[in-house]
Design an enzyme around this catalytic site. Structure first.
Site, PDB file in Angstrom:
ATOM      1  N   ASN A 116      29.416  33.895  76.173  1.00 38.49           N
ATOM      2  CA  ASN A 116      29.119  35.051  77.010  1.00 38.49           C
ATOM      3  C   ASN A 116      27.706  35.556  76.744  1.00 38.49           C
ATOM      4  O   ASN A 116      27.168  35.423  75.650  1.00 38.49           O
ATOM      5  CB  ASN A 116      30.149  36.165  76.774  1.00 38.49           C
ATOM      6  CG  ASN A 116      29.735  37.137  75.684  1.00 38.49           C
ATOM      7  OD1 ASN A 116      28.951  38.064  75.923  1.00 38.49           O
ATOM      8  ND2 ASN A 116      30.238  36.924  74.468  1.00 38.49           N
ATOM      9  N   ASN A 184      23.111  39.354  72.953  1.00 41.74           N
ATOM     10  CA  ASN A 184      22.833  39.478  74.382  1.00 41.74           C
ATOM     11  C   ASN A 184      22.017  40.705  74.768  1.00 41.74           C
ATOM     12  O   ASN A 184      21.789  40.947  75.945  1.00 41.74           O
ATOM     13  CB  ASN A 184      24.161  39.472  75.155  1.00 41.74           C
ATOM     14  CG  ASN A 184      24.945  38.201  74.896  1.00 41.74           C
ATOM     15  OD1 ASN A 184      24.368  37.116  74.882  1.00 41.74           O
ATOM     16  ND2 ASN A 184      26.235  38.332  74.681  1.00 41.74           N
ATOM     17  N   THR A 185      21.580  41.476  73.783  1.00 46.65           N
ATOM     18  CA  THR A 185      20.622  42.556  73.996  1.00 46.65           C
ATOM     19  C   THR A 185      19.368  42.193  73.234  1.00 46.65           C
ATOM     20  O   THR A 185      19.420  42.029  72.010  1.00 46.65           O
ATOM     21  CB  THR A 185      21.172  43.903  73.495  1.00 46.65           C
ATOM     22  OG1 THR A 185      22.325  44.259  74.267  1.00 46.65           O
ATOM     23  CG2 THR A 185      20.121  45.005  73.618  1.00 46.65           C
ATOM     24  N   LYS A 221      29.168  45.841  62.248  1.00 44.93           N
ATOM     25  CA  LYS A 221      29.574  44.497  62.676  1.00 44.93           C
ATOM     26  C   LYS A 221      28.387  43.553  62.580  1.00 44.93           C
ATOM     27  O   LYS A 221      27.318  43.844  63.127  1.00 44.93           O
ATOM     28  CB  LYS A 221      30.110  44.515  64.114  1.00 44.93           C
ATOM     29  CG  LYS A 221      30.711  43.180  64.552  1.00 44.93           C
ATOM     30  CD  LYS A 221      31.485  43.314  65.845  1.00 44.93           C
ATOM     31  CE  LYS A 221      32.215  42.018  66.197  1.00 44.93           C
ATOM     32  NZ  LYS A 221      33.057  42.173  67.398  1.00 44.93           N
ATOM     33  N   ASN A 250      30.643  38.605  64.607  1.00 44.15           N
ATOM     34  CA  ASN A 250      30.418  38.585  66.048  1.00 44.15           C
ATOM     35  C   ASN A 250      30.326  37.135  66.528  1.00 44.15           C
ATOM     36  O   ASN A 250      30.720  36.207  65.814  1.00 44.15           O
ATOM     37  CB  ASN A 250      29.132  39.366  66.362  1.00 44.15           C
ATOM     38  CG  ASN A 250      29.166  40.051  67.711  1.00 44.15           C
ATOM     39  OD1 ASN A 250      29.642  39.477  68.700  1.00 44.15           O
ATOM     40  ND2 ASN A 250      28.660  41.267  67.782  1.00 44.15           N
TER      41      ASN A 250
END
Length: 335
Positions: A116, A184-185, A221, A250
């Site tokens: 993702n 993803n950031t 996390k 993660n």
């Protein structure tokens, strides 16, 4: 077996993000229905001793739902009724954001994985806070153990990140997971470095405790791609700053499929290593939540043996189906 056939021949042929949206609507509707109240898998009926002293309240089992599934806290009651002991909603950012462009979610059935690059798509802290407040108005809602995974908005510079985390902490003050490990950031994983993470943790702690009028459990996390020395540094920071523990891990970027992070089976081996390392470094007084590649009872047992107090799953839940969380929680309780 029935679910696996349904998944293979029906669900796997649909767009994965659309399937996720439909699933969350169905789980949400289930949670509001009389069936959820009658479910034999509801909180308090998972069997075994309640795990006390964790997340500032009793937790009725070890396995919870990882962040990323119920991003906007729309299906908490259904999640718990399906047999999860707790749930972590989010990732939530101060302001709503749409996330990255589609496509951004892919199945990898041969790897028992998902890839993702969602990009923290969520409704924002105000909307999620309102839903959680409504949840607390009911007895069933108050019984749910719910944490919130928080992050910064994509456009916020690293130097201003502590303020973003503080906004989320103030509005969502319950047990919090500081997410600095999503790939993803842009630039987010750089915040795992101790010199960047320390001000974020301090800002989160101050805002959460002030808003709640009590000490709020705070965990961080981390990514499976951190080197051992960096894992140790995060563990040491956890102790120094009085955090409550670490969520490990993660998604991983150690793959050749393109942008984004892999979840599921490819993460399992490293997640076990990180959990074991954290447990040895932190000792018994800090929470370690093990995440990554949990599909079966034996996977869950291995994570507990590595040192995890609590467990979370997401990809395994999607592949294994709605009976999976209750099955694993009851098996662990018997152990």
């Amino acid at each position: 077996m029935l679910y696996r056939l349904l998944y293979k021949h029906v669900l796997a042929k649909t767009d994965p993000e659309q399937a996720h949206s439909v699933a969350m609507r169905l789980i949400g509707a289930f949670g509001r229905s009389p069936l959820a109240r009658l479910s034999s898998a509801t909180v308090g009926r998972l069997g075994g001793d309640r795990l006390r002293g964790l997340l500032a309240r009793p937790v009725p089992g070890r396995l919870g739902l990882a962040a990323g599934q119920d991003k906007n806290a729309t299906a908490v009651l259904g999640t718990i009724a399906m047999g999860f002991a707790f749930t972590e909603v989010g990732t939530v950012t101060p302001l709503p954001q749409p996330g990255n462009d589609r496509p951004r979610l892919w199945r990898l059935p041969e790897e028992h994985a998902f890839r993702n690059r969602m990009g923290f798509n969520n409704d924002g802290a105000d909307a999620v806070a309102e839903r959680l407040a409504m949840l607390r108005l009911t007895r069933r809602g108050r019984a749910c153990v719910v944490g919130v995974n928080i992050g910064k908005n994509k456009w916020v510079e690293a130097a201003d990140a502590p303020a973003d985390y503080a906004v989320c902490a103030r509005k969502l003050a319950r047990y919090l997971v500081v997410n600095v490990s999503s790939p993803n950031t842009p630039g987010l994983r750089d915040l795992q470095a101790v010199e960047s993470l320390r001000p974020i943790v301090r800002a989160t702690r101050e805002a959460a405790d002030l808003a709640a009028g009590r000490r709020v459990p705070i965990l961080v996390k981390i990514a499976p791609d951190l080197g051992d020395a960096d894992v140790d540094a995060v563990a040491d920071l956890t102790v120094e700053e009085g955090m409550d523990g670490v969520v490990a891990t993660n998604t991983t970027v150690a793959h050749s499929y393109g942008e984004g992070g892999l979840s599921g089976e490819p993460v399992r081996a490293r997640a076990l290593e990180v959990v074991s390392r954290l447990r040895k470094r932190l000792g018994p007084d800090f929470i370690v939540i093990g995440v990554g590649g949990i599909f079966t009872v034996s996977d869950a047992e291995a994570m507990v043996s590595a040192g995890a107090d609590l467990l979370e799953t997401l990809t395994g839940f999607v592949y294994e189906g709605p009976l999976m969380p209750g099955r694993i929680n009851r098996a662990l309780a018997r152990k």
